[in-house]
Design an enzyme around this catalytic site. Sequence first.
Site, PDB file in Angstrom:
ATOM      1  CE  LYS A 205     150.662  70.993  61.845  1.00 50.63           C
ATOM      2  NZ  LYS A 205     149.277  70.919  62.320  1.00 50.63           N
TER       3      LYS A 205
ATOM      4  CD  GLN B 180     146.105  71.502  60.657  1.00 50.56           C
ATOM      5  OE1 GLN B 180     147.010  70.729  60.953  1.00 50.56           O
ATOM      6  NE2 GLN B 180     146.101  72.754  61.078  1.00 50.56           N
TER       7      GLN B 180
ATOM      8  CG  ASP C 271     147.616  68.174  67.295  1.00 52.04           C
ATOM      9  OD1 ASP C 271     148.554  68.988  67.379  1.00 52.04           O
ATOM     10  OD2 ASP C 271     146.852  68.104  66.318  1.00 52.04           O
TER      11      ASP C 271
HETATM   12  N1  GUN Z   1     144.792  74.103  63.878  1.00 52.34           N
HETATM   13  C1  GUN Z   1     145.488  75.191  64.345  1.00 52.34           C
HETATM   14  N2  GUN Z   1     146.518  74.776  65.115  1.00 52.34           N
HETATM   15  C2  GUN Z   1     146.475  73.436  65.136  1.00 52.34           C
HETATM   16  C3  GUN Z   1     147.288  72.448  65.769  1.00 52.34           C
HETATM   17  O1  GUN Z   1     148.252  72.717  66.485  1.00 52.34           O
HETATM   18  N3  GUN Z   1     146.919  71.158  65.537  1.00 52.34           N
HETATM   19  C4  GUN Z   1     145.843  70.825  64.769  1.00 52.34           C
HETATM   20  N4  GUN Z   1     145.558  69.535  64.624  1.00 52.34           N
HETATM   21  N5  GUN Z   1     145.070  71.700  64.187  1.00 52.34           N
HETATM   22  C5  GUN Z   1     145.398  73.013  64.370  1.00 52.34           C
END
Ligand code: GUN
Length: 293
Positions: free
Chosen positions: A53, A97, A120
Amino acid sequence: MAYIIDGKSIAEQIRLEVKSNTEVLISERGIKPGLAVLLVGENAASQVYVRSKEKACLEAGFHSIVLRMPDTVSENEVLNIISTWNNDNAIHGILVQLPLPKHINEMKALLAISPQKDVDGFHPENVGRLVIGLPGFVPCTPAGIVELFKRSKIDLAGKHVVVIGRSNIVGKPIANLLYQKKPYANAVVTICHTGTGDIRKFTKQADVLIAAIGVAHRIGADDVKDGVVVIDVGMNRIADLSTKSGTRLVGDVDYDSVMPKASAITPVPKGVGPMTIAMLLENTYRSAAGEVF
Ligand code: GUN
């Protein structure tokens, strides 16, 4: 033989579009999209995702902050970090995350993120907006799946979509998106989950099958009908001694046996996976440009 939906190249295309739109946003309005990511602890998969990311943000020309905290950090400290970012005008997107360590209440953290910066789309306000069809942030993986349908010109109107999995990150939001009365949606949606029992009874009826189960090769040729469109959200690491690492990434769908029966299918890797980051950039750009609310 199926049309292979090339998520990798579609994601690259979107990332180029975001990069070029970002150049215009900076030069014409002086706004540089900013994304702040909080990673708590040492989860190996999370570390890989967050690194990707960060790299993607920098490539798109964004302002990128990644804060890595040990898993001893308190819930209050996490809430304070989010609050600081909520009040920082240089940050247009905040991502915590997941998963978080057990002593931190995940929903409390998600609720602390300003819905206007919730790229998100996990805040209950954005979840509610999605369900009732109001503008808001759509979670990145489901948004990426819709984008795959759009760019592959696969219209779902009146089609029977079977979603396997009811997670808050994929299953629930994609199901809720696809029955909306909107272009590339308007489908009849069935959700299967661990309580379903005979999943094949439903998957055999699917015009479009979305597998978000988390079990390697759970769906085989006998589970689908001829001409099905298959979206494989699975990312399962299995042993493979023929590779350098000794492991290999596979989907929830047994690609080799299902592909010949399908009319279109996403591979793993290079299918849905790359779309998640592309849509995170898109969401952050749209937040910065004021296009979401
Ligand atoms: N953990 C697994 N997939 C994701 C996601 O798309 N966003 C976040 N913040 N955590 C995750």
